[in-house]
Write a protein that holds these residues in place. Structure first.
Motif, mmCIF file in Angstrom:
data_model
loop_
_atom_site.group_PDB
_atom_site.id
_atom_site.type_symbol
_atom_site.label_atom_id
_atom_site.label_comp_id
_atom_site.label_asym_id
_atom_site.label_seq_id
_atom_site.Cartn_x
_atom_site.Cartn_y
_atom_site.Cartn_z
ATOM 1 N N PRO A 104 0.805 -1.225 0.000
ATOM 2 C CA PRO A 104 0.000 0.000 0.000
ATOM 3 C C PRO A 104 0.841 1.278 0.000
ATOM 4 O O PRO A 104 0.369 2.333 -0.397
ATOM 5 C CB PRO A 104 -0.814 -0.120 1.290
ATOM 6 N N ASP A 105 2.104 1.152 0.434
ATOM 7 C CA ASP A 105 2.960 2.334 0.506
ATOM 8 C C ASP A 105 4.423 1.911 0.597
ATOM 9 O O ASP A 105 4.740 0.720 0.637
ATOM 10 C CB ASP A 105 2.576 3.210 1.712
ATOM 11 N N LEU A 106 5.306 2.892 0.628
ATOM 12 C CA LEU A 106 6.747 2.636 0.655
ATOM 13 C C LEU A 106 7.162 1.785 1.847
ATOM 14 O O LEU A 106 8.001 0.892 1.728
ATOM 15 C CB LEU A 106 7.504 3.974 0.668
ATOM 16 N N LEU A 107 6.588 2.045 2.990
ATOM 17 C CA LEU A 107 6.919 1.320 4.216
ATOM 18 C C LEU A 107 6.771 -0.196 4.044
ATOM 19 O O LEU A 107 7.539 -0.969 4.612
ATOM 20 C CB LEU A 107 6.023 1.807 5.364
ATOM 21 N N HIS A 108 5.815 -0.620 3.237
ATOM 22 C CA HIS A 108 5.550 -2.045 3.049
ATOM 23 C C HIS A 108 6.294 -2.656 1.861
ATOM 24 O O HIS A 108 6.148 -3.842 1.580
ATOM 25 C CB HIS A 108 4.048 -2.273 2.905
ATOM 26 N N CYS A 109 7.088 -1.849 1.148
ATOM 27 C CA CYS A 109 7.893 -2.367 0.037
ATOM 28 C C CYS A 109 9.173 -2.987 0.595
ATOM 29 O O CYS A 109 9.866 -2.354 1.378
ATOM 30 C CB CYS A 109 8.261 -1.248 -0.939
ATOM 31 N N PRO A 110 9.492 -4.217 0.207
ATOM 32 C CA PRO A 110 10.705 -4.849 0.732
ATOM 33 C C PRO A 110 11.972 -4.170 0.204
ATOM 34 O O PRO A 110 11.987 -3.655 -0.918
ATOM 35 C CB PRO A 110 10.609 -6.288 0.209
ATOM 36 N N ASP A 111 13.001 -4.158 1.027
ATOM 37 C CA ASP A 111 14.294 -3.636 0.581
ATOM 38 C C ASP A 111 14.873 -4.597 -0.443
ATOM 39 O O ASP A 111 14.679 -5.806 -0.356
ATOM 40 C CB ASP A 111 15.268 -3.509 1.762
ATOM 41 N N SER A 112 15.609 -4.029 -1.399
ATOM 42 C CA SER A 112 16.227 -4.861 -2.428
ATOM 43 C C SER A 112 17.463 -4.149 -2.961
ATOM 44 O O SER A 112 17.458 -2.931 -3.105
ATOM 45 C CB SER A 112 15.241 -5.114 -3.576
ATOM 46 N N PRO A 113 18.502 -4.900 -3.286
ATOM 47 C CA PRO A 113 19.680 -4.286 -3.900
ATOM 48 C C PRO A 113 19.498 -4.082 -5.409
ATOM 49 O O PRO A 113 20.291 -3.397 -6.048
ATOM 50 C CB PRO A 113 20.788 -5.306 -3.629
ATOM 51 N N LEU A 114 18.433 -4.672 -5.979
ATOM 52 C CA LEU A 114 18.224 -4.592 -7.423
ATOM 53 C C LEU A 114 17.705 -3.216 -7.838
ATOM 54 O O LEU A 114 16.907 -2.608 -7.125
ATOM 55 C CB LEU A 114 17.222 -5.662 -7.872
ATOM 56 N N PRO A 115 18.128 -2.730 -9.017
ATOM 57 C CA PRO A 115 17.586 -1.464 -9.517
ATOM 58 C C PRO A 115 16.094 -1.622 -9.806
ATOM 59 O O PRO A 115 15.640 -2.691 -10.222
ATOM 60 C CB PRO A 115 18.380 -1.200 -10.792
ATOM 61 N N GLU A 116 15.361 -0.542 -9.571
ATOM 62 C CA GLU A 116 13.911 -0.589 -9.714
ATOM 63 C C GLU A 116 13.453 0.451 -10.727
ATOM 64 O O GLU A 116 13.991 1.556 -10.783
ATOM 65 C CB GLU A 116 13.279 -0.302 -8.345
ATOM 66 N N PHE A 117 12.441 0.081 -11.519
ATOM 67 C CA PHE A 117 11.842 0.961 -12.509
ATOM 68 C C PHE A 117 10.355 1.069 -12.201
ATOM 69 O O PHE A 117 9.675 0.053 -12.098
ATOM 70 C CB PHE A 117 12.044 0.406 -13.922
#
Length: 190
Positions: A14-27
């Motif tokens: 639902p928001d940034l807080l719930h997005c998992p951390d990742s070392p991969l670049p994101e688009f």
């Protein structure tokens, strides 16, 4: 060229807080409701069921993350423009999206999706202005190119490149004609 393999859905957040951390670049995919963002994901990955598509605008209401080839992540964001939701809900989406776009550490670029069949819309220009004002990197993908001629596609790309001040790539969810150029562009950015 990068081989698209093992695409997988990660999470609907639902928001940034719930997005998992990742070392991969994101688009992050940005665009009007029903511009073809989910169809883009499905054609790019050769998986017609990876991202849910709908003829009803406003179905994407969360940040949907997809990992592609263990190389990068695509974030399918709620579309702007027409959606049958309350103003309160629209305001919540806007706040959530702004937070994501400004604070997501691994965000490599946003992708502004434009429907090839129509002139650029007012809310596309508003999104463009916001991205530029906040120094958020972006490029554009012109969808639904199978509905117009190749000559018209070429002319629209040139016109949009000037208006948007960025690279514009053509795409069709109906065939793979433009797909390799898009994959090469991703590869260049990662």
């Amino acid at each position: 060229m990068l081989k698209i393999k093992n695409p997988k859905f990660l999470i609907s957040a639902p928001d940034l807080l719930h997005c998992p951390d990742s070392p991969l670049p994101e688009f992050a995919l940005l665009g009007r409701s029903n511009v073809g963002k989910s169809s883009f994901i499905n054609r790019l990955t050769n998986n017609a069921k990876l991202a849910k598509t709908s003829n009803t605008p406003g179905k994407t209401r969360l940040i949907n993350l997809f990992e592609i080839s263990e190389s990068f992540i695509i974030a399918d964001l709620p579309g702007y423009g027409y959606a049958k939701v309350s103003k309160t809900e629209q305001n919540r989406w806007q706040k959530s999206l702004e937070e994501y776009l400004l604070e997501r550490k691994n965000l490599k670029s946003t992708i502004l999706f434009i429907d090839a069949r129509h002139d650029i819309q007012k809310n596309d220009l508003q999104m463009l202005e916001w991205l530029q004002l906040n120094n958020v990197p972006y490029f554009a993908i012109m969808t639904k190119c199978d509905y117009i001629s190749r000559n018209e596609t070429f002319n629209k790309i040139n016109s949009l490149s000037k208006i948007l001040s960025c690279d514009v790539l053509a795409f069709s969810s109906k065939n793979d004609f433009y797909k390799n150029k898009v994959i090469s562009y991703f590869e260049k950015l990662i």
